[in-house]
Write an enzyme that holds these catalytic residues in place. Structure first.
Site, PDB file in Angstrom:
ATOM      1  N   PHE A 174       8.504  61.744  73.729  1.00 25.15           N
ATOM      2  CA  PHE A 174       8.070  61.672  75.128  1.00 25.15           C
ATOM      3  C   PHE A 174       6.576  61.982  75.195  1.00 25.15           C
ATOM      4  O   PHE A 174       6.127  63.021  74.733  1.00 25.15           O
ATOM      5  CB  PHE A 174       8.838  62.674  75.996  1.00 25.15           C
ATOM      6  CG  PHE A 174       8.506  62.546  77.456  1.00 25.15           C
ATOM      7  CD1 PHE A 174       9.163  61.625  78.253  1.00 25.15           C
ATOM      8  CD2 PHE A 174       7.508  63.328  78.037  1.00 25.15           C
ATOM      9  CE1 PHE A 174       8.844  61.480  79.600  1.00 25.15           C
ATOM     10  CE2 PHE A 174       7.185  63.192  79.386  1.00 25.15           C
ATOM     11  CZ  PHE A 174       7.856  62.270  80.161  1.00 25.15           C
ATOM     12  N   ASP A 234       0.824  65.633  69.881  1.00 24.91           N
ATOM     13  CA  ASP A 234       1.082  65.864  71.297  1.00 24.91           C
ATOM     14  C   ASP A 234       1.767  67.223  71.421  1.00 24.91           C
ATOM     15  O   ASP A 234       2.971  67.346  71.210  1.00 24.91           O
ATOM     16  CB  ASP A 234       1.968  64.740  71.862  1.00 24.91           C
ATOM     17  CG  ASP A 234       2.343  64.976  73.327  1.00 24.91           C
ATOM     18  OD1 ASP A 234       2.134  66.106  73.822  1.00 24.91           O
ATOM     19  OD2 ASP A 234       2.856  64.037  73.954  1.00 24.91           O
ATOM     20  N   LYS A 239       1.230  71.454  80.257  1.00 24.12           N
ATOM     21  CA  LYS A 239       2.316  72.384  80.603  1.00 24.12           C
ATOM     22  C   LYS A 239       1.830  73.849  80.625  1.00 24.12           C
ATOM     23  O   LYS A 239       1.176  74.233  81.570  1.00 24.12           O
ATOM     24  CB  LYS A 239       3.501  72.162  79.679  1.00 24.12           C
ATOM     25  CG  LYS A 239       4.126  70.776  79.911  1.00 24.12           C
ATOM     26  CD  LYS A 239       5.589  70.682  79.595  1.00 24.12           C
ATOM     27  CE  LYS A 239       6.224  69.480  80.246  1.00 24.12           C
ATOM     28  NZ  LYS A 239       6.172  68.258  79.431  1.00 24.12           N
TER      29      LYS A 239
HETATM   30  C1  LIG Z   1       5.750  66.803  79.663  1.00 21.55           C
HETATM   31  C2  LIG Z   1       5.184  66.087  78.514  1.00 21.55           C
HETATM   32  C3  LIG Z   1       4.182  65.097  78.667  1.00 21.55           C
HETATM   33  C4  LIG Z   1       3.711  64.644  80.017  1.00 21.55           C
HETATM   34  O1  LIG Z   1       3.019  65.653  80.703  1.00 21.55           O
HETATM   35  P1  LIG Z   1       2.792  65.508  82.282  1.00 21.55           P
HETATM   36  O2  LIG Z   1       1.970  66.714  82.631  1.00 21.55           O
HETATM   37  O3  LIG Z   1       4.136  65.489  82.919  1.00 21.55           O
HETATM   38  O4  LIG Z   1       2.045  64.240  82.500  1.00 21.55           O
HETATM   39  C5  LIG Z   1       3.650  64.537  77.528  1.00 21.55           C
HETATM   40  N1  LIG Z   1       4.063  64.902  76.301  1.00 21.55           N
HETATM   41  C6  LIG Z   1       5.009  65.841  76.114  1.00 21.55           C
HETATM   42  C7  LIG Z   1       5.405  66.225  74.724  1.00 21.55           C
HETATM   43  C8  LIG Z   1       5.614  66.456  77.211  1.00 21.55           C
HETATM   44  O5  LIG Z   1       6.572  67.370  77.034  1.00 21.55           O
END
Ligand SMILES: *Cc1c(COP(=O)(O)O)cnc(C)c1O
Length: 401
Positions: free
Chosen positions: A142, A227, A256
């Site tokens: 994700f 990421d 986050k």
């Molecule tokens: C939540 C998440 C995103 C997206 O972040 P947003 O602030 O919702 O745009 C991207 N990568 C990972 C691994 C995530 O958990």
């Protein structure tokens, strides 16, 4: 107005009329937060083991965050991204001092930080690799909801959504080195990894795999992007997940936990990839003083209180407690690291379990029909976990036995 917005039912009626429908929400309006707890407009309390989707690293309304908001709010909120400001410089120094990276670009969400990483990788390909632009990512990963981040995401349910996607992403299974090797061509500029797949249900990349991918990237001269939007800033028991893998990525994204609930993200790069030119990347809110002051306060608190260590210890305690009840309820695959934990239910009753917990005053997440995910604030204590387990057992008794 003709109706009473102090009445929860009226509020929900109004929400159903005026909020664009994008997700199913329970008939609850959250009003207050303190530490591990949320409280709704009816005065009911919930112990929060979702943590605002792994966002509220310090719990709800932590003192340091409130103070940063008030002090910076009284000083300077936004001078425009075309000027330096003091908190921006201090926060960039903190992040570069505490990580293996040299440079930071600040943005507002994880998706936006990932867009920046994708752009930087494409810039790198354009500059040094005859226009190579393909990025390899994992199936079930994700990376966010903007169009390029969605295209990078390896979520099968999104395959047909918002076509055509941004081209140039190849998805390969996790922990399968051959798949990476055979996917790399002269058109590849980067590999982008989510070290523990969070939204996908908590699946870890193995140390051997990540080390080998890092070697392969070096050998081919392509970028390794981590990421760490979810895994970063203490969540998995070290300040960053890359430390566990004993490698250094070229690029990392954070969001986050970085703002403790305030919208904020960062793109970090090594000096040699400091290759954006003026006009290549920006944003109206990039590095705005208010967010920078909040981020600096939150990250300093995570470091000063050694919350990475608390995440490690409390995560182990949660796993221990889950292991004690697993036979009774046939729970399997208890997994994760630090405070990013999940387990499988014997049946596809995840949403029933999560809904049952909600009505008992506990917030847990079910990212897949048979999976329950646990990701509390980093300040969680053993007492909080004991409370969580006792509610969970009560609900599992009802739903599963
Ligand atoms: C939540 C998440 C995103 C997206 O972040 P947003 O602030 O919702 O745009 C991207 N990568 C990972 C691994 C995530 O958990």
């Amino acid at each position: 107005m003709g109706y009473d917005l102090n009445d929860t039912n009226e509020l929900i009626k109004e929400a159903n009329k005026s909020i664009l429908f994008t997700t199913v929400r329970p008939n609850i309006v959250m009003e207050r937060g303190e530490g591990m707890y949320l409280r709704d407009t009816e005065g009911k309390s919930y112990i929060d083991f979702i943590g605002g989707w792994a966002v509220t690293a310090l719990g709800h309304c932590p003192r340091v965050l409130k103070e940063a908001l008030i002090n910076q709010g009284n000083t300077l909120i936004n001078a425009s991204p075309s000027f330096y400001n003091r908190p921006m410089i201090e926060f960039a120094k903190l992040l570069t001092d505490k990580s293996c990276f040299d440079r930071v670009f600040f943005a507002n969400s994880g998706s936006e930080a990932n867009e920046g990483a994708i752009k930087l990788a494409r810039k790198y390909g354009a500059k040094f690799f005859n226009g190579a632009y393909e990025i390899i990512t994992n199936i079930n990963s994700f990376h966010g909801r903007t169009l390029a981040a969605m295209s990078a995401t390896g979520k099968a349910a999104w395959d047909k959504l918002y076509e055509p996607k941004v081209p140039g992403f190849k998805h390969v299974p996790i922990n399968d080195l051959e798949a990476i090797k055979t996917s790399i061509t002269s058109n590849t500029c980067a590999v982008m990894l989510e070290p523990i797949q969070g939204e996908g249900g908590v699946y870890e990349l193995s140390k051997d795999y990540v080390k080998a991918v890092s070697e392969i990237c070096k050998k081919h001269g392509i970028l390794l992007i981590f990421d760490e939007v979810q895994t970063g800033l203490g969540r998995t028991g070290s300040l960053f997940a890359y430390e566990y893998y004993e490698i250094e990525p070229d690029i990392m994204t954070l969001a986050k936990g970085i703002g403790g609930g305030y919208p904020l993200s960062a793109l970090l790069v090594k000096e040699e990839f400091n290759i954006f030119e003026p006009g290549d990347q920006g944003g109206s809110y990039s590095a705005q003083p208010l967010g920078m002051a909040v981020g600096k306060a939150v990250v300093s608190e995570i470091i000063n209180q050694n919350l990475s260590y608390n995440a490690k210890v409390q995560g182990e305690y949660i796993v221990e407690k889950l292991n004690e009840i697993k036979d009774k309820y046939e729970l399997t695959n208890i997994r994760g690291r630090g405070l990013l934990i999940a387990f499988d239910l014997p049946e596809d009753k995840g949403s029933e379990v999560a809904a049952g917990c909600l009505s008992e005053g506990l917030l847990l997440n079910s990212p897949r029909p048979n999976i329950i995910r646990i990701m509390p604030p980093l300040i969680v204590t053993q007492k909080d976990t004991d409370d969580m387990i006792s509610i969970l057992c009560k609900v599992l008794d009802r739903v599963l036995l």
